[in-house]
Design an enzyme around this catalytic site. Sequence first.
Site, PDB file in Angstrom:
ATOM      1  N   HIS B 126       0.945  -1.093  -0.065  1.00 19.79           N
ATOM      2  CA  HIS B 126      -0.042   0.013   0.132  1.00 19.79           C
ATOM      3  C   HIS B 126       0.943   1.271  -0.046  1.00 19.79           C
ATOM      4  O   HIS B 126       2.044   1.083   0.575  1.00 19.79           O
ATOM      5  CB  HIS B 126      -0.807  -0.023   1.286  1.00 19.79           C
ATOM      6  N   ASP B 203       3.074  -4.388   8.060  1.00 19.35           N
ATOM      7  CA  ASP B 203       1.894  -4.030   7.832  1.00 19.35           C
ATOM      8  C   ASP B 203       0.583  -4.697   7.975  1.00 19.35           C
ATOM      9  O   ASP B 203       0.526  -5.348   7.242  1.00 19.35           O
ATOM     10  CB  ASP B 203       1.956  -3.024   6.267  1.00 19.35           C
ATOM     11  N   GLN B 206      -4.784  -5.170   7.079  1.00 20.40           N
ATOM     12  CA  GLN B 206      -5.593  -6.335   6.750  1.00 20.40           C
ATOM     13  C   GLN B 206      -5.672  -7.533   7.339  1.00 20.40           C
ATOM     14  O   GLN B 206      -6.468  -8.520   6.779  1.00 20.40           O
ATOM     15  CB  GLN B 206      -5.422  -6.314   5.033  1.00 20.40           C
ATOM     16  N   LYS B 229     -10.219  -0.678  11.031  1.00 23.91           N
ATOM     17  CA  LYS B 229     -10.055  -1.855  10.150  1.00 23.91           C
ATOM     18  C   LYS B 229     -10.483  -3.169  10.974  1.00 23.91           C
ATOM     19  O   LYS B 229     -10.670  -4.333  10.405  1.00 23.91           O
ATOM     20  CB  LYS B 229      -9.164  -2.070   9.160  1.00 23.91           C
ATOM     21  N   CYS B 367      -4.664   2.442  -3.424  1.00 24.99           N
ATOM     22  CA  CYS B 367      -3.621   2.716  -3.047  1.00 24.99           C
ATOM     23  C   CYS B 367      -2.375   2.046  -3.468  1.00 24.99           C
ATOM     24  O   CYS B 367      -1.492   1.885  -2.588  1.00 24.99           O
ATOM     25  CB  CYS B 367      -3.551   3.245  -1.583  1.00 24.99           C
TER      26      CYS B 367
END
Lengths: 148, 409
Positions: B126, B203, B206, B229, B367
């Site tokens: 991202h 990261d 998600q 999220k 993104c």
Amino acid sequence: LTADVQALYQAAILDHNKQPRNFRVLAGGRSAEGDNPLCGDHVTVYMRVDEGIITEATFQGFGCAIARASASLMTESVTGKTLIEADELVERVHRLVSSPPEAPVEDLGALSTLAAVRQFPLRIKCATLPWRTLQAAAAARDEVVSTE
Amino acid sequence: MSSVPLDATSIRQDFPILRRQVHGRPLVYLDNASTTHKPQVVIDRLTRFYAEENANVHRGLHRLSELATDAYEAARAAVARFLNAPESREIVFVRGTTEAINLVADSFGRSRVGAGDAVVISAMEHHSNLVPWQRLCEEKGARLRIIPVSDAGELDLDACATLLDDRTRIVAVVHVSNALGTINSIADIVRLAHGRGIPVLVDGAQAAAHMPVDVQALGCDFYAFSGHKMLGPTGVGALYARASLLEAMPPYQSGGDMISSVTFERTLYRTLPHRFEAGTPHIAGAVALGAAIGYLDAIGLDRIACAEHDLLEYATGVLSDTPGVRVIGAARWKAGILSFVLDGVHPHDIATMLDREGIAIRAGHHCCQPLMHRLGLAATARASLALYNTREEIDALGAALHHVREMFR
């Protein structure tokens, strides 16, 4: 599908999306590029101008059906117009697509179909991108236009 | 492992927004990778904090400040347990994943990366795990090196091994790709990097609400995620950072709450993690994030992962059977994210038409412009799942895509 979706994606728009008119590079004239960075839409508008009159207008690029149809309709409608007339038309189209949904629709011939985008505020910038890019090409401004 | 399958229909009762209609149709929310909805317990916790406990943390000598500080620190402990972090002081509250990565790039990166060094990221990052490193490398005269991605959407770990060398200062990779759903083999990447003494940032934006995350099992040195999220509020997230690294890192932002003493001549900083939390944090948000973690834990992330995997397989089948649809991303290990394109129809047109049917998806480059470029696509449509989605909703998506295709024929 709902009525406003059918109005937005009416036959004329879908036809111009599928078979865009004047979809080619035009060498040796003026041109400008336009971007909607958040969408990823990108358009290049080309024009040939002779004594202040647009003798030919074309476009290239990728984007949604609204952007492609708007660009395709635009190249047809500005051909033969003076640069001043074309500039006025850009403002009229801008008003056409960004007025409140209940406002009267100005008769701009085939372009009036673009008024359906009023019901879809997030998509207005798709319709205006080619027109703002046309303005930049007319002024031969050396910059990338954005309608974000 | 809990073996009782998850009942999405009863879970839906916990989410008030799922009862509303959109354009006169029942909401079918398939944009969970952008943000998830919030269960009533999270909304209530946010309200209760402001109604009953509101005060600033770590400074007031009064009862409410004590309550607020306790609630805030309990949320930190909940995050530590959630990630299986060894210690609570390794958890820094931030605005979200983006700020967490910026913190590491700014603090760790600027103090450790020099001219001629390298930062390694992947081709599926991202922009939030790309641009901070790109800026750091520009500032320092360092190189940004990219782990390539296959056509199926998997990272090339052999290539990764050859990219790492004694000038590599950090590896920053995504756990689950927001654009393709690929679950990366973090433990393998960590093994390669640690073999050369290189720390790894993950990261986790998600992953957090969709699978159990154990930073000790992964072995990573930094793990970043966003509260919104994972059923929590917007504006709060967390960074896990290994204490030994965090101890040596200079402050990120500076100001109140992060100091132990200030004179005009010099400032002494507080201990971990407060040194990295300048100013008044999003206290209510952190507390409500703690409630979101409690909610997820009560259901069980292993059950959630199983249910979402089942639904992913079902949805992959439905989309693959829809004429003209091509699913983008065929990794062996995938989370509940389905990118797809439809012949002759731009993703934005798909999204607009589905919206009028009450179906929320995302369309665009997600993104991830370099990834889209690698795959030769300008944009995709994306349906992303959460624990409350059902097969009926996937059927609605499939049926609507049929209509879209008919219209554009």
